[in-house]
Motif scaffolding. Structure first.
Motif, PDB file in Angstrom:
ATOM      1  N   GLU A 121       7.642   2.512   7.588  1.00 54.28           N
ATOM      2  CA  GLU A 121       7.520   1.425   6.620  1.00 54.28           C
ATOM      3  C   GLU A 121       6.219   0.649   6.831  1.00 54.28           C
ATOM      4  N   LYS A 122       5.858   0.432   8.090  1.00 54.28           N
ATOM      5  CA  LYS A 122       4.605  -0.273   8.389  1.00 54.28           C
ATOM      6  C   LYS A 122       3.397   0.543   7.923  1.00 54.28           C
ATOM      7  N   ALA A 147       3.174   0.389   4.184  1.00 58.54           N
ATOM      8  CA  ALA A 147       2.646  -0.911   3.744  1.00 58.54           C
ATOM      9  C   ALA A 147       1.128  -0.958   3.892  1.00 58.54           C
ATOM     10  N   LYS A 154      -0.416   1.192   1.147  1.00 58.77           N
ATOM     11  CA  LYS A 154      -0.323   0.485  -0.127  1.00 58.77           C
ATOM     12  C   LYS A 154      -1.403  -0.586  -0.222  1.00 58.77           C
TER      13      LYS A 154
END
Length: 284
Positions: free
Chosen positions: A82-83, A86, A89
């Motif tokens: 997830e990190k 992110a 993104k």
């Protein structure tokens, strides 16, 4: 697997204790002219439910720690992904430079998982919810008491039916063979597992580390919330994930335990009879 067998041993201990009491009560009722001296189907359900409830209350904290330790690696991996996502993104939106992105990704990749043992898991659970946290998932676990209740109801009723069938045929030996115990135990455990497996899935989700997944669909505030979110995001098949593996493992284990238990009981009864004969001979 060893822990599972230990917990099964605790359950069987409580079950045998309350089974003996139920048999004694049924025999006493027969003397008073009530019943045929055998424990009925409802009686077996009550015995199994009491034994299961005590087992759950005593062992739930251990299951919480075991589940945390089993899901820790998965949780850390998801958090790391997830990190990274992110960061990617942010790079695609031009909020950080490509060179900075590569440096940060390299930094994340260089992070090694922290050692995670029983003490770490216990501290984590306590910091999240205090002492109450060790009994997370206890509600579905208590409801799952119906699993061994169903299992023993099928098992004891089937054995009773076999004995009555042989007695009706006027066979000299109404005892049940080890193979028959194994097969009856397998059928009983199969029926109980299929009917209660969704509760096991809900319990495991509640006891697992809640940081798994950034989506709110994998974060649960309680039993009812977990059930609703699983239905909404995963549908009914979500309640049966991994059931085939569970069936193979639990059905075989239960069958062997039933067979060993019955053989040990037979051996104990033989020894008890021999002891009584020896005592009576000495007295005479």
């Amino acid at each position: 697997m060893l822990i599972f067998q230990c917990f099964q041993g605790i359950y069987y201990y409580f079950y045998q204790v309350f089974k003996n009491k139920a048999v004694t009560i049924a025999a006493a009722q027969k003397v008073k002219g009530r019943g045929d001296g055998t424990v009925g189907m409802f009686g077996w359900l009550v015995v199994a439910a009491i034994a299961g409830s005590l087992n759950v209350l005593f062992t739930n904290p251990i299951w919480v720690l075991v589940t945390r330790m089993q899901t820790h690696t998965q949780a850390q991996r998801k958090i790391m992904e997830e990190k990274k996502e992110a960061l990617r993104k942010a790079a695609s939106e031009s909020t950080i430079a490509d060179s900075t992105l590569q440096d940060k990704l390299a930094e994340l990749n260089s992070i090694k998982p922290r050692p995670y043992g029983t003490i770490h898991a216990a501290n984590e659970v306590y910091n999240e919810a205090g002492i109450v946290g060790f009994w997370k998932g206890v509600i579905p676990a208590l409801i799952m008491v119906c699993n061994p209740s169903i299992q023993f109801m099928i098992y004891e009723s089937s054995l009773k039916h076999l004995r009555e069938k042989r007695a009706a045929k006027k066979q000299g030996n109404t005892s049940i063979s080890a193979l028959e115990v194994f097969l009856v135990g397998a059928i009983a455990k199969l029926g109980a597992t299929v009917s209660t497996y969704p509760l096991l899935v809900v319990k495991s989700r509640l006891q697992a580390k809640q940081e798994i997944g950034g989506s709110s669909s994998l974060r649960y505030s309680g039993t009812f919330d977990a059930v609703l979110k699983m239905i909404r995001y995963e549908g009914l098949p979500g309640f049966y994930k991994g059931m085939s593996t569970k069936i193979v493992q639990s059905v075989f284990a239960a069958s062997v335990l039933f067979m060993v238990k019955e053989e040990l009981v037979k051996a104990f009864m033989v020894l008890a009879d021999k002891s009584k004969k020896v005592v009576s001979n000495i007295s005479s």
